[in-house]
Structures are given as C-alpha cells and as structure tokens.
Design an enzyme around this catalytic site. Structure first.
Site, mmCIF file in Angstrom:
data_model
loop_
_atom_site.group_PDB
_atom_site.id
_atom_site.type_symbol
_atom_site.label_atom_id
_atom_site.label_comp_id
_atom_site.label_asym_id
_atom_site.label_seq_id
_atom_site.Cartn_x
_atom_site.Cartn_y
_atom_site.Cartn_z
ATOM 1 N NE ARG A 168 -3.884 0.118 2.208
ATOM 2 C CZ ARG A 168 -4.702 0.470 3.202
ATOM 3 N NH1 ARG A 168 -4.697 -0.216 4.332
ATOM 4 N NH2 ARG A 168 -5.485 1.510 3.064
ATOM 5 C CG ASP A 169 2.155 3.588 2.185
ATOM 6 O OD1 ASP A 169 1.620 4.534 1.589
ATOM 7 O OD2 ASP A 169 1.744 3.129 3.260
ATOM 8 C CG PHE A 170 5.434 -1.817 -3.424
ATOM 9 C CD1 PHE A 170 6.088 -2.456 -2.390
ATOM 10 C CD2 PHE A 170 5.554 -2.340 -4.700
ATOM 11 C CE1 PHE A 170 6.855 -3.586 -2.618
ATOM 12 C CE2 PHE A 170 6.314 -3.457 -4.940
ATOM 13 C CZ PHE A 170 6.964 -4.091 -3.896
ATOM 14 C CE1 TYR A 171 3.965 5.284 -3.953
ATOM 15 C CE2 TYR A 171 3.991 5.596 -1.573
ATOM 16 C CZ TYR A 171 3.318 5.605 -2.777
ATOM 17 O OH TYR A 171 1.984 5.930 -2.801
ATOM 18 C CG HIS A 174 8.524 2.742 2.115
ATOM 19 N ND1 HIS A 174 7.228 3.030 1.754
ATOM 20 C CD2 HIS A 174 8.885 3.711 3.009
ATOM 21 C CE1 HIS A 174 6.812 4.106 2.395
ATOM 22 N NE2 HIS A 174 7.801 4.539 3.163
#
Length: 276
Positions: A168-171, A174
C-alpha cells in the site's frame, strides 16, 4: 501489564529481562532517543541499548474520529502496531528481507483506545533506493548494478504479491539497500514501513495494481529505459514480456494509467507550491 491483549506479546530475551516487573508501554514513552515523529498518540524514535540500535513505534488510542473516517471511505482502519508486526512475520515466512522485531505488545479491546508498540532492530548501514538511484538520470550506474537492482526489486514484488501481501506504500524510499552487498552474489534489500500492509490468501487485483503503479511512479524519473521496464515485467511475471503483456494487458494498462494519473497530480501540486 499485558491485560486485554489481542495478539500475544513478543519480547526478545534482552527486553524481557530489562522490563521485568515494569510496564514497557510507560518505559518506551519515557525513553530518550532520536525522534522521527511525535504527535498526540504517536511516537517513532531511534534509541540505543548496550551499543545496539533500535527503532520503536508507539501508538495510543486516537479516538473514534480516524477509525470512523477510514470506515466511511471503505478502508480498513490501521489500529496500531499489530498490522506491521504481522506483516513482518509474514515477510519472514516469504523469505523477504525486512525489519527484525524484538518487542511487540498491544492492549485494550476498544479500537479507539487501543495501545501498542513495535520495536525493531535498526537497519544500519543502509540507503534507500530513492536516494541511491536519485542521480541515475544524470549519472547512469554500471549496467550490471542496475540489472541486479531491478532483478531484486522485481523478485521482492513478485514474492510479496504471490504470498498474499500488498504493501500500500510500495515506493523506492521503502526499499533499504545494504551497499556492501552490491558486489556480492546475493544482493540484500530490506522492505520496510509495512504499517498499512494487508495479508490475504490472494492479493486482489486492485491492490496489486496500486502497489505496482506506486513503485513505477517512484522510479519514473530515474532514467529507466523500456528494456529496464521489460526486465522488471519478465522477472515479476516469470515469462517473456511479450507473452505477459498479451496475457495481462488490462493489468499493465491500469498500472500505467494509475501511475500517470498520480504523476500528473504530483506535478500540479509542485506547480502550485503545495508540499508533497
């Protein structure tokens, strides 16, 4: 101390001994360290004990407002540290490098008043891929390094989704790289910040698309070529790009459309002087 638990508490031996007879919630709220986030009901900080570095995330009840807000948006509320703790354990099962938990607990049955904490070992020294790849457009890296990084990121994305987890915050920010492994056969990249991750038997298509489009958005300005993108598609899907793009044309079109939409929105924000 751990009354009304929803998940079994976990304490590594050193923390169990250190907190024997004490309330670890109170100890962590009062513990000195380098703070990265401090607001009512939330604290994230780095601290050291006996020369070892750790990160702690503390959550206190935030009231019904945030919970109801998520429910009205048809989103599953993120209630404290338990989501991230379960995700870390799942990634361990999947063989994906991530943060190593050393302490976790939660208490309180009411979603609006639940308390929890998660302590993990600090990942040092590491560098985020966002930082590591920032100058690639002007200063392209050696082809072997770029291919190795693309392969490992694609493998992580594939194993994550095939294992039933979406981030869901796959940047790129990270993904934490161990620089010393760049010249080794096995490249080590840790996936972090899993506080919003979801775990199911199978990742729904909309969430797979969200992860993939987010990753592409975060990498769209680092100078990747079409060949680089096709390499990612091949490793992620396990088949030749020409075959995959025909078989899953709708998926990859939606990934591109969503990435382009987010990119356009961010450009408008920048033009308007709105902080990201």
């Amino acid at each position: 101390m751990f009354d009304s638990m929803l998940d079994e508490p976990f304490l590594a031996e050193s923390f169990r001994v250190m907190w024997e007879g004490q309330d670890p919630f109170e100890r962590l709220w009062q513990m000195p360290g380098t703070e990265y986030r401090r607001m009512p009901g939330r604290r994230t900080f780095r601290f050291e004990i006996d020369g070892c570095a750790y990160f702690a995330k503390l959550h206190a009840g935030e009231g019904w407002g945030p919970v109801l807000g998520d429910l009205l948006r048809l989103r599953k509320p993120v209630l404290g540290a338990a989501t991230e703790y379960r995700a870390l354990r799942m990634l361990e099962v999947l063989g994906i490098d991530t943060m190593r938990p050393v302490a976790f607990a939660e208490r309180g049955l009411s979603p609006s008043a639940r308390e929890s904490f998660l302590v993990t070992e600090a990942l040092e020294p590491t560098v985020s891929l966002e930082t590591f790849c920032a100058d690639w457009k002007a200063l392209p890296p050696p082809l072997s390094i770029k291919r190795k990084l693309i392969r490992r990121v694609a493998e992580i994305a594939r194993d994550l989704h095939e294992g039933g987890v979406n981030h869901r915050d796959f940047y790129l920010c990270h993904f934490l790289l161990r620089p010393e492994t760049l010249e080794q056969e096995s490249l080590v990249i840790h996936l972090i910040d899993l506080h919003r991750a979801q775990i199911r038997h199978r990742v729904p298509e909309r969430w797979r698309i969200k992860d993939l489009s987010g990753l592409w958005f975060s990498a769209c300005d680092i100078g990747l070529t079409r060949a680089d993108l096709m390499r990612f598609v091949e490793i992620y899907s396990g088949r030749r790009p020409s075959v995959e793009l025909r078989a899953n044309a709708a998926r990859w079109k939606k990934v591109w459309v969503k990435m382009a939409r987010v990119r356009a929105r961010e450009k408008r924000k920048i033009a308007a002087g709105i902080p990201r």
